[in-house]
Design a protein around this motif. Sequence first.
Motif, PDB file in Angstrom:
ATOM      1  N   LYS A  73       5.609 -19.288 -22.657  1.00 31.22           N
ATOM      2  CA  LYS A  73       5.195 -20.549 -22.047  1.00 31.22           C
ATOM      3  C   LYS A  73       3.674 -20.645 -21.968  1.00 31.22           C
ATOM      4  CE  LYS A  73       9.324 -21.258 -19.206  1.00 31.22           C
ATOM      5  NZ  LYS A  73       9.872 -21.303 -17.821  1.00 31.22           N
ATOM      6  N   GLU A  74       3.046 -19.499 -21.772  1.00 30.30           N
ATOM      7  CA  GLU A  74       1.574 -19.472 -21.680  1.00 30.30           C
ATOM      8  C   GLU A  74       0.920 -19.410 -23.044  1.00 30.30           C
ATOM      9  OE1 GLU A  74       0.865 -16.108 -19.214  1.00 30.30           O
ATOM     10  OE2 GLU A  74       1.298 -17.153 -17.333  1.00 30.30           O
ATOM     11  N   GLY A  75       1.743 -19.316 -24.094  1.00 30.52           N
ATOM     12  CA  GLY A  75       1.212 -19.258 -25.458  1.00 30.52           C
ATOM     13  C   GLY A  75       0.583 -17.939 -25.799  1.00 30.52           C
ATOM     14  N   VAL A  76       1.017 -16.871 -25.093  1.00 29.71           N
ATOM     15  CA  VAL A  76       0.445 -15.536 -25.326  1.00 29.71           C
ATOM     16  C   VAL A  76       1.217 -14.803 -26.394  1.00 29.71           C
ATOM     17  CG1 VAL A  76      -0.033 -13.303 -24.287  1.00 29.71           C
ATOM     18  CG2 VAL A  76      -0.443 -15.405 -22.991  1.00 29.71           C
ATOM     19  N   ALA A  77       2.557 -14.832 -26.301  1.00 33.26           N
ATOM     20  CA  ALA A  77       3.390 -14.058 -27.231  1.00 33.26           C
ATOM     21  C   ALA A  77       3.446 -14.706 -28.592  1.00 33.26           C
ATOM     22  CB  ALA A  77       4.778 -13.915 -26.647  1.00 33.26           C
TER      23      ALA A  77
END
Length: 268
Positions: free
Chosen positions: A264-268
């Motif tokens: 959701k945070e665009g990290v993975a």
Amino acid sequence: MARSLCEKSPVGVEKRKLGRRVAACDRTKFAKNYQGLSRRDIRFRDSVVNWKDENVWEKIRSQGCYHKSDEIIVSCGTVTINEAEGCCPKVLVVYNNRIGIYQLPKGRKDIGEGYLEAAIRETTEETGVAVRPLRLRFGSRSTPSRSATATGLTMRNPEDLKTGVTRSLSNEMIGVSEDPDPATGAWRNIHWYAAKPCDSVQRDEACMPIRDDREKFSTHWFSEAEALSKLKLDDEKFMVRVAFQYTRNMSTDDWLDNESVEKKEGVA
């Protein structure tokens, strides 16, 4: 009131006896969930503190401490673990060739900088490994977020009113260590956080803007046992043990929840 057949049975009787013993214990001290990792004799909240008792105030005065801002050093560091959810996790350690010891990455907080942000920055600058916070499930005396309280999300991880502890997945600090700074005499206060590598685990000196750090530190990944055998300072060994214990307490759902949050945070 008549008891049920279950309550009358020998098993029911033993359960009630056990319950009374646990209740008696609960009124005094916490169960030792982390054997060997307790540094203070913590009790349940005492709602009947006699604030008119001078002994209460004397204990506060004798055990408390206070300093001016220029008498303390606020430092922040991490226990950075690679593949924390796997079978062979490794922790990030630096070797300080100036004083000849292995240590965890840490450093002073910049003015206006948050503690977690400082810990992440210092780790990256000293090791050359870009890192980000690692959410783990553990108890904290920080209060549940106001937004979570307003939306009812704290029902999943409510504060234990008897202890004042909220156990949840979070990026809160995993511990604090304090010691005198030999160079200045100032009191050093170190806030520790769990972290994980962003991507590569290899040292990238482009992430190390300070030349002295590049010359002073070499970067290493060790198992928990190796790190505990090599680290010089007891507080750093303690924080490694705490962080690894928290990873072992994580459930499969906890790790999946972390993955979901990172997506959701665009990290993975």
